[in-house]
Scaffold this motif. Structure first.
Motif, PDB file in Angstrom:
ATOM      1  N   ARG A  69       1.618  69.877  30.780  1.00 47.28           N
ATOM      2  CA  ARG A  69       2.216  71.032  30.087  1.00 47.28           C
ATOM      3  C   ARG A  69       2.683  72.074  31.102  1.00 47.28           C
ATOM      4  O   ARG A  69       3.771  72.641  30.972  1.00 47.28           O
ATOM      5  N   GLU A  70       1.880  72.307  32.113  1.00 46.28           N
ATOM      6  CA  GLU A  70       2.238  73.277  33.152  1.00 46.28           C
ATOM      7  C   GLU A  70       3.492  72.837  33.905  1.00 46.28           C
ATOM      8  O   GLU A  70       4.439  73.611  34.070  1.00 46.28           O
ATOM      9  N   VAL A  71       3.514  71.596  34.355  1.00 45.87           N
ATOM     10  CA  VAL A  71       4.636  71.088  35.154  1.00 45.87           C
ATOM     11  C   VAL A  71       5.925  71.067  34.329  1.00 45.87           C
ATOM     12  O   VAL A  71       6.971  71.533  34.787  1.00 45.87           O
ATOM     13  N   PHE A  72       5.853  70.553  33.106  1.00 42.12           N
ATOM     14  CA  PHE A  72       7.081  70.432  32.322  1.00 42.12           C
ATOM     15  C   PHE A  72       7.525  71.761  31.728  1.00 42.12           C
ATOM     16  O   PHE A  72       8.721  71.959  31.492  1.00 42.12           O
ATOM     17  N   SER A  73       6.640  72.706  31.536  1.00 39.83           N
ATOM     18  CA  SER A  73       7.058  74.052  31.138  1.00 39.83           C
ATOM     19  C   SER A  73       7.826  74.708  32.284  1.00 39.83           C
ATOM     20  O   SER A  73       8.831  75.392  32.064  1.00 39.83           O
ATOM     21  N   ARG A  74       7.372  74.487  33.506  1.00 38.85           N
ATOM     22  CA  ARG A  74       8.078  75.008  34.676  1.00 38.85           C
ATOM     23  C   ARG A  74       9.439  74.323  34.821  1.00 38.85           C
ATOM     24  O   ARG A  74      10.445  74.988  35.101  1.00 38.85           O
ATOM     25  N   ILE A  75       9.502  73.013  34.591  1.00 44.26           N
ATOM     26  CA  ILE A  75      10.786  72.296  34.645  1.00 44.26           C
ATOM     27  C   ILE A  75      11.739  72.877  33.600  1.00 44.26           C
ATOM     28  O   ILE A  75      12.924  73.101  33.883  1.00 44.26           O
ATOM     29  N   GLN A  76      11.228  73.141  32.398  1.00 39.89           N
ATOM     30  CA  GLN A  76      12.074  73.722  31.358  1.00 39.89           C
ATOM     31  C   GLN A  76      12.641  75.066  31.813  1.00 39.89           C
ATOM     32  O   GLN A  76      13.831  75.334  31.659  1.00 39.89           O
ATOM     33  N   ALA A  77      11.798  75.917  32.373  1.00 39.52           N
ATOM     34  CA  ALA A  77      12.222  77.252  32.779  1.00 39.52           C
ATOM     35  C   ALA A  77      13.150  77.241  33.984  1.00 39.52           C
ATOM     36  O   ALA A  77      14.098  78.029  34.049  1.00 39.52           O
ATOM     37  N   GLU A  78      12.915  76.327  34.927  1.00 41.36           N
ATOM     38  CA  GLU A  78      13.664  76.345  36.183  1.00 41.36           C
ATOM     39  C   GLU A  78      14.851  75.382  36.219  1.00 41.36           C
ATOM     40  O   GLU A  78      15.929  75.750  36.666  1.00 41.36           O
ATOM     41  N   ARG A  79      14.674  74.172  35.774  1.00 40.65           N
ATOM     42  CA  ARG A  79      15.728  73.155  35.909  1.00 40.65           C
ATOM     43  C   ARG A  79      16.528  72.917  34.640  1.00 40.65           C
ATOM     44  O   ARG A  79      17.649  72.449  34.698  1.00 40.65           O
ATOM     45  N   MET A  80      15.916  73.178  33.490  1.00 44.59           N
ATOM     46  CA  MET A  80      16.561  72.837  32.224  1.00 44.59           C
ATOM     47  C   MET A  80      17.063  74.060  31.461  1.00 44.59           C
ATOM     48  O   MET A  80      17.632  73.922  30.382  1.00 44.59           O
ATOM     49  N   ALA A  81      16.887  75.245  31.995  1.00 39.90           N
ATOM     50  CA  ALA A  81      17.163  76.487  31.265  1.00 39.90           C
ATOM     51  C   ALA A  81      18.568  76.551  30.669  1.00 39.90           C
ATOM     52  O   ALA A  81      18.740  77.011  29.549  1.00 39.90           O
ATOM     53  N   ASP A  82      19.566  76.099  31.375  1.00 35.33           N
ATOM     54  CA  ASP A  82      20.949  76.213  30.901  1.00 35.33           C
ATOM     55  C   ASP A  82      21.512  74.906  30.355  1.00 35.33           C
ATOM     56  O   ASP A  82      22.712  74.815  30.114  1.00 35.33           O
ATOM     57  N   VAL A  83      20.677  73.919  30.151  1.00 31.18           N
ATOM     58  CA  VAL A  83      21.142  72.623  29.653  1.00 31.18           C
ATOM     59  C   VAL A  83      21.323  72.720  28.134  1.00 31.18           C
ATOM     60  O   VAL A  83      20.377  73.065  27.416  1.00 31.18           O
ATOM     61  N   PRO A  84      22.526  72.399  27.634  1.00 28.20           N
ATOM     62  CA  PRO A  84      22.791  72.607  26.207  1.00 28.20           C
ATOM     63  C   PRO A  84      22.084  71.628  25.268  1.00 28.20           C
ATOM     64  O   PRO A  84      22.093  71.841  24.062  1.00 28.20           O
ATOM     65  N   LEU A  85      21.438  70.599  25.762  1.00 26.78           N
ATOM     66  CA  LEU A  85      20.799  69.642  24.854  1.00 26.78           C
ATOM     67  C   LEU A  85      19.371  70.020  24.472  1.00 26.78           C
ATOM     68  O   LEU A  85      18.713  69.305  23.740  1.00 26.78           O
ATOM     69  N   LEU A  86      18.892  71.189  24.910  1.00 27.79           N
ATOM     70  CA  LEU A  86      17.540  71.632  24.543  1.00 27.79           C
ATOM     71  C   LEU A  86      17.492  72.035  23.074  1.00 27.79           C
ATOM     72  O   LEU A  86      18.346  72.776  22.588  1.00 27.79           O
ATOM     73  N   ASN A  87      16.473  71.569  22.371  1.00 24.63           N
ATOM     74  CA  ASN A  87      16.241  71.982  20.995  1.00 24.63           C
ATOM     75  C   ASN A  87      15.375  73.241  21.054  1.00 24.63           C
ATOM     76  O   ASN A  87      14.198  73.171  21.405  1.00 24.63           O
ATOM     77  N   PRO A  88      15.918  74.421  20.692  1.00 20.70           N
ATOM     78  CA  PRO A  88      15.158  75.670  20.819  1.00 20.70           C
ATOM     79  C   PRO A  88      13.957  75.768  19.883  1.00 20.70           C
ATOM     80  O   PRO A  88      13.113  76.646  20.064  1.00 20.70           O
ATOM     81  N   ALA A  89      13.861  74.868  18.906  1.00 24.28           N
ATOM     82  CA  ALA A  89      12.719  74.884  17.983  1.00 24.28           C
ATOM     83  C   ALA A  89      11.493  74.209  18.580  1.00 24.28           C
ATOM     84  O   ALA A  89      10.415  74.257  17.987  1.00 24.28           O
ATOM     85  N   LEU A  90      11.644  73.584  19.753  1.00 20.32           N
ATOM     86  CA  LEU A  90      10.552  72.800  20.339  1.00 20.32           C
ATOM     87  C   LEU A  90      10.041  73.410  21.632  1.00 20.32           C
ATOM     88  O   LEU A  90      10.769  74.082  22.350  1.00 20.32           O
ATOM     89  N   THR A  91       8.775  73.101  21.925  1.00 22.56           N
ATOM     90  CA  THR A  91       8.149  73.512  23.171  1.00 22.56           C
ATOM     91  C   THR A  91       7.502  72.281  23.817  1.00 22.56           C
ATOM     92  O   THR A  91       7.391  71.228  23.201  1.00 22.56           O
ATOM     93  N   VAL A  92       7.055  72.445  25.040  1.00 23.62           N
ATOM     94  CA  VAL A  92       6.366  71.372  25.749  1.00 23.62           C
ATOM     95  C   VAL A  92       4.970  71.207  25.152  1.00 23.62           C
ATOM     96  O   VAL A  92       4.238  72.187  24.972  1.00 23.62           O
ATOM     97  N   GLU A  93       4.626  69.962  24.837  1.00 22.38           N
ATOM     98  CA  GLU A  93       3.312  69.661  24.260  1.00 22.38           C
ATOM     99  C   GLU A  93       2.927  68.235  24.630  1.00 22.38           C
ATOM    100  O   GLU A  93       3.786  67.361  24.742  1.00 22.38           O
ATOM    101  N   THR A  94       1.636  68.016  24.799  1.00 23.08           N
ATOM    102  CA  THR A  94       1.116  66.663  25.019  1.00 23.08           C
ATOM    103  C   THR A  94       0.330  66.246  23.793  1.00 23.08           C
ATOM    104  O   THR A  94      -0.331  67.069  23.159  1.00 23.08           O
ATOM    105  N   VAL A  95       0.405  64.952  23.477  1.00 27.77           N
ATOM    106  CA  VAL A  95      -0.259  64.440  22.272  1.00 27.77           C
ATOM    107  C   VAL A  95      -1.001  63.149  22.594  1.00 27.77           C
ATOM    108  O   VAL A  95      -0.420  62.209  23.145  1.00 27.77           O
ATOM    109  N   GLY A  96      -2.279  63.111  22.266  1.00 31.05           N
ATOM    110  CA  GLY A  96      -3.055  61.883  22.241  1.00 31.05           C
ATOM    111  C   GLY A  96      -3.408  61.245  23.564  1.00 31.05           C
ATOM    112  O   GLY A  96      -3.693  60.048  23.604  1.00 31.05           O
TER     113      GLY A  96
END
Length: 147
Positions: free
Chosen positions: A12-39
């Motif tokens: 969660r920490e690593v991919f939240s940082r990737i979202q903020a730093e590398r993916m911030a301006d990528v138009p394919l992000l769904n703004p309704a979703l956040t980084v989460e791990t399951v199971g």
């Protein structure tokens, strides 16, 4: 890199940082979703679980006992799970080391909200790791009688 304990918090920490730093301006992000791990669970010598991000949902395998070797660009590593084999591709992040991923969804526009993505991830894990049936402890079964 070996992950001695459940890697969920680190993912969660690593991919939240990737979202903020590398993916911030990528138009394919769904703004309704956040980084989460399951199971995430230890299966044989790997940690397996689902990673939800605003851009993809992947089944991940991270080294729990023996580090993963790098995989070539088109190489596949097949892991046998309780419900069958799954083909994984190699991935690398400096903070995680080499890991394996199998794409489930990308992009993530079909999910209206986080709860829907989480329910899908939980169902994936339930399908890959079906619960063992409860033993039949009825008197008839215990004494070998027919029902």
């Amino acid at each position: 890199m070996i992950h001695h304990g459940n890697p969920s918090a680190r993912l969660r920490e690593v991919f939240s940082r990737i979202q903020a730093e590398r993916m911030a301006d990528v138009p394919l992000l769904n703004p309704a979703l956040t980084v989460e791990t399951v199971g995430f669970r230890l299966w044989q010598d790997s940690w397996l679980g689902v990673l939800i991000t605003p851009w993809s949902m992947n089944l991940l395998a991270l080294a729990g006992v023996t580090p993963f070797a790098p995989l070539g660009a088109h190489a596949v590593d097949s892991l046998t799970l309780p419900d069958g084999a799954v083909d994984f591709h190699g991935a690398f992040e400096p903070a995680l080391g080499h890991y394996r991923q199998a794409s489930l969804f990308s992009p993530m526009w079909q999910f209206a909200h986080q709860d829907a993505a989480r329910a899908t991830a939980e169902e994936v894990m339930n399908l890959l790791f079906p619960a063992a049936p409860a033993p039949d402890l009825s008197r008839r079964r215990l004494f070998g009688l027919r029902a």
